[in-house]
Scaffold this active site. Structure first.
Site: not given
Length: 253
Positions: A96, A166
């Site tokens: 992430h 993302e």
């Protein structure tokens, strides 16, 4: 067989026992489309994983937000893939952007983590994405390809992996890539997989979008050909997460 829509909810570092139980109650009571249409995974902080797993409706799975790069041992503060497997936690989020930027996780390190977690039988949501500076410099695909290459070089079987694109500039900022921007990167990433891994992996691997997805933006994003789902942040803590899950119906319409 087509790619089943995938919706992940990343709760990040949020919640109390009471708040988490309230979210679980909302999810359990919600009307969501059939598991044949959508795969749903939520990712609470480690400490709440057993509570959520025990109380959540069975068709929604759980994920950890991270795991260590090798077997357990003298690694204070870390949680190993083996521990997650032992707990019956099937999924883990790796790479992430918050961990890349705040904790300095390199693409190489993320690739090693992904390979190790898969080898222990976990399923992985592997995150890639560019910063605002990188996008404005026109290097989005260069960055995303480099991050994906670091993973692709270490794994052979992609069947238990999902790739989450993302755009870092759209996380927690309220900015959302337009559906066209998301589709462009997803299509280019699929082309990269086709060329550098295999046409079969490119066709079967789900590429999901994670950047300030909301109940308002989800349907138009879901309608894009190469957007196979979402990794949702803040909105996954709210009732609108049900609406985002149900955006999967757009694919089967």
């Amino acid at each position: 067989m087509g790619r089943k829509f995938f919706v992940g909810g990343n709760w990040k570092c949020n919640g109390t026992v009471e708040q988490v139980e309230a979210i679980v109650q909302t999810l359990n009571a919600g009307q969501i489309v059939s598991p044949d249409v959508v795969e749903v995974v939520v990712s609470p902080p480690y400490v709440f994983l057993p509570i959520v797993k025990a109380k959540l409706r069975p068709e929604i799975q759980v994920a950890a937000q991270n795991c260590w790069v090798k077997k357990g041992g003298a690694f204070t503060g870390e949680v190993s893939a083996e521990m997650l497997a032992n707990l019956g936690v099937p999924w883990v989020i790796l790479g992430h952007s918050e961990r890349r930027s705040l904790l300095g996780e390199s693409s190489e390190f993320v690739g090693e983590k992904v390979a190790y977690a898969l080898a222990q039988g976990l399923k992985v949501i592997a995150c890639v994405g560019e910063t605002l500076e990188q996008r404005e410099a026109g290097s989005t695909m260069e960055v995303v390809a480099e991050q994906t290459k670091a993973i692709a070089g270490k794994i052979k079987d992609w069947s238990n992996g999902v790739v989450a694109y993302e755009p870092v500039w759209a996380i927690g900022t309220g900015k959302v890539a337009t559906p066209a921007q998301a589709q462009e990167v997803h299509a280019n990433l699929r082309d990269w997989l086709k060329t550098n891994v295999s046409p079969e992996v490119a066709e079967s691997t789900r590429i999901i979008y994670g950047g300030s997805v909301t109940g308002a933006s989800c349907k138009e994003l879901a309608a894009q050909a190469d957007v196979d789902g979402f990794l949702v942040g803040g909105a996954s803590l709210k009732p609108e997460f049900i609406d985002i899950i149900n955006a999967a119906a757009v694919k089967s319409a």
